[in-house]
Design an enzyme around this catalytic site. Structure first.
Site, PDB file in Angstrom:
ATOM      1  N   GLU A 159       0.702  -1.183   0.031  1.00 20.74           N
ATOM      2  CA  GLU A 159      -0.063   0.271   0.398  1.00 20.74           C
ATOM      3  C   GLU A 159       0.805   1.017  -0.115  1.00 20.74           C
ATOM      4  O   GLU A 159       1.000   2.222   1.180  1.00 20.74           O
ATOM      5  CB  GLU A 159      -1.140   0.282   1.206  1.00 20.74           C
ATOM      6  CG  GLU A 159      -0.090  -0.081   2.629  1.00 20.74           C
ATOM      7  CD  GLU A 159      -0.844  -0.233   3.617  1.00 20.74           C
ATOM      8  OE1 GLU A 159      -2.648  -0.609   2.859  1.00 20.74           O
ATOM      9  OE2 GLU A 159      -1.283  -0.198   4.603  1.00 20.74           O
ATOM     10  N   CYS A 161       1.007  33.495   8.579  1.00 15.17           N
ATOM     11  CA  CYS A 161       1.314  34.413  10.187  1.00 15.17           C
ATOM     12  C   CYS A 161       1.974  33.192  10.834  1.00 15.17           C
ATOM     13  O   CYS A 161       1.619  32.917  12.441  1.00 15.17           O
ATOM     14  CB  CYS A 161       0.499  35.049  10.771  1.00 15.17           C
ATOM     15  SG  CYS A 161      -0.884  36.176   9.599  1.00 15.17           S
TER      16      CYS A 161
HETATM   17  C1  LIG Z   1       1.085   6.142   5.578  1.00 13.92           C
HETATM   18  C2  LIG Z   1       1.250   4.547   5.523  1.00 13.92           C
HETATM   19  C3  LIG Z   1       1.144   4.064   4.049  1.00 13.92           C
HETATM   20  C4  LIG Z   1       1.881   4.922   3.425  1.00 13.92           C
HETATM   21  O1  LIG Z   1       3.190   5.438   3.087  1.00 13.92           O
HETATM   22  P1  LIG Z   1       4.146   6.085   2.104  1.00 13.92           P
HETATM   23  O2  LIG Z   1       5.170   6.571   2.735  1.00 13.92           O
HETATM   24  O3  LIG Z   1       3.212   7.333   2.249  1.00 13.92           O
HETATM   25  O4  LIG Z   1       3.795   4.805   1.356  1.00 13.92           O
HETATM   26  C5  LIG Z   1       0.964   2.661   4.174  1.00 13.92           C
HETATM   27  N1  LIG Z   1      -0.069   2.087   5.364  1.00 13.92           N
HETATM   28  C6  LIG Z   1      -0.133   1.979   6.122  1.00 13.92           C
HETATM   29  C7  LIG Z   1      -0.538   1.342   6.721  1.00 13.92           C
HETATM   30  C8  LIG Z   1       0.640   3.691   6.506  1.00 13.92           C
HETATM   31  O5  LIG Z   1       0.097   4.080   7.594  1.00 13.92           O
END
Ligand SMILES: *Cc1c(COP(=O)(O)O)cnc(C)c1O
Length: 439
Positions: free
Chosen positions: A294, A365
């Site tokens: 992901e 600001c």
């Molecule tokens: C933030 C996050 C991602 C994505 O992270 P990137 O650094 O934007 O690729 C994927 N999985 C989980 C659980 C996250 O918290």
């Protein structure tokens, strides 16, 4: 091949016949004139290219399922483009769930993640048929099962675990026990499995989920993470005779904000992950799991730029020259929040080369509202348009209405065409929820 995340600029960035910068075949000076600034510009070709690159890099693994971490940039148009590319979504709030659904996308390919999901959010996710819920902690196990009992439904879940791998941008350290607000410690998993098998009968456990960090350049963290997850699947299999069949290894691949950033390509990450997977499947004698990834930042970061108009300037006697732009920390909080650095340049050609070192300040600001501490620009003048690269991820998604400034518009560019995908906010929208009380 170079991945988009190894570029500072979107893949279609060119100098056009007028000598101006163009992205997606659109002259950036003309875009600024047409839509006004500050303006987020997303290059569809770069976005689609990296989405396909991920799929391609993992194509030898039949059970690969990519998801996009919505928190990096979630709008209906972005969701639609990525869903059309076969992506599901990692969603972390009712708002993200609603946006995916509202874009006409089924949630059965998405995972709901987060360390304090509310009853309302869980209800919404279940009612819209969310594919997986990544359960983060004991109180969520109880709450989720209670909601499911009321609905007389079951839900496929993953367990978010803390794999004990901590990474910092350039190096990583491994610790046995990690102090994190996210997920179950591995020592708590037995207890979780017992609860699910004996008490929380509406939960169907499918696998394990972890995420080791963000803006990562070191591929070894993912191979270590895969090993930790597979080893845990083996341990659960031996102890409980339950073989989990899914792992979600999160996101985290870094992008090239400045020349100092040297992230690996998507293919290099895939090679390391798949090698580790193959080795550990053999080593621990488990079934090939479904592999979810992901990524967020690496999917959208490079495809986005922000255009600003240069405004007033201030020469500190014997000191710096500040030039202020018409945006700043409310449309991009990363520089003031954690000192993030960006590359930028003026979009129009200048007749002569007169380089000047300046500091780009925002208009909010706060003294800390500095977008770029030091940058060399060619004869910067009031009214010039500045293009800041790599703002696609965590720019708009972290934007605020600080100082009651309107959130910028976002346009998509592709094949010399541009289209608004997020309208500029209006003053009426700013006050639409305000109520003057009579007490
Ligand atoms: C933030 C996050 C991602 C994505 O992270 P990137 O650094 O934007 O690729 C994927 N999985 C989980 C659980 C996250 O918290």
């Amino acid at each position: 091949m170079q991945s988009a995340n190894q570029n500072i600029k979107p893949l279609t960035t060119k100098i056009n016949e007028k000598g101006n910068l163009s992205i997606g075949g659109c002259d950036l000076a003309e875009l600024a004139k047409k839509y006004s600034t500050p303006l987020y510009v997303i290059d569809k070709e770069t976005l689609v290219s990296i989405a396909r690159e991920y799929k391609n890099a993992f194509k030898s693994y039949a059970k690969f399922k990519p998801k996009f971490a919505s928190k990096a940039l979630m709008t209906s148009a972005i969701a639609k483009i990525l869903a059309d590319e076969g992506y599901g979504f990692d969603v972390v709030s009712g708002g993200e769930i609603y946006t995916v659904h509202n874009a006409g996308i089924s949630l059965n390919n998405s995972t709901f993640n987060g360390n304090n999901k509310s009853r309302e959010e869980l209800n919404l996710a279940i009612d819209l048929g969310i594919g997986r819920i990544s359960v983060d902690n004991f109180s969520e196990l109880e709450l989720l099962n209670e909601i499911l009992e009321e609905k007389n439904k079951t839900q496929k879940i993953l367990l978010r675990v803390t794999p004990g791998i901590e990474c910092h941008t350039h190096e990583y350290i491994q610790t046995g026990h990690l102090d994190s607000k996210f997920g179950f410690d591995l020592t708590q998993i037995d207890n979780v499995i017992e609860l699910i098998t004996q008490k929380y009968k509406n939960l169907e456990i499918m696998g394990l989920h972890a995420h080791v960090g963000s803006q990562i350049f070191e591929t070894k963290v993912w191979s270590d993470e895969v090993e930790v997850l597979i080893k845990e699947i083996k341990r659960i299999k031996d102890k409980f005779k339950i073989e989990l069949e899914e792992i979600n290894i999160g996101g985290g691949l870094g992008i090239t904000y400045t020349k100092e950033d040297t992230p690996p390509s998507v293919q290099e990450v895939a090679n390391v992950v798949l090698k580790s997977l193959e080795e550990n499947i053999k080593k621990y004698n488990v079934k090939e799991p479904v592999l979810y990834i992901e990524p967020g930042r690496s999917m959208v970061g490079t495809s986005g730029v922000t255009l600003y108009t240069l405004g007033s300037s201030k020469q500190v006697p014997n000191g710096k020259k500040y030039i202020a732009v018409d945006g700043g920390m409310a449309d991009n909080i990363r520089p003031s929040m954690y000192g993030a650095e960006y590359c930028a340049e003026l979009v129009t050609k200048k007749d002569s080369e007169t380089k000047q070192k300046v500091t780009i300040a925002g208009k909010f600001c706060e003294s800390g509202d500095i977008l770029i501490k030091e940058i060399e620009l060619n004869n910067p003048q009031k009214g010039d348009i500045l293009c800041v690269y790599n703002t696609g991820a965590y720019g708009y998604s972290m934007a605020s209405n600080y100082n009651l400034m309107l959130k910028p518009m976002m346009v998509l560019v592709n094949n010399s065409q541009s289209a608004i995908i997020v309208n500029r906010q209006t003053y009426a929208q700013l006050v639409q929820n305000d109520i003057i009380a009579e007490i």
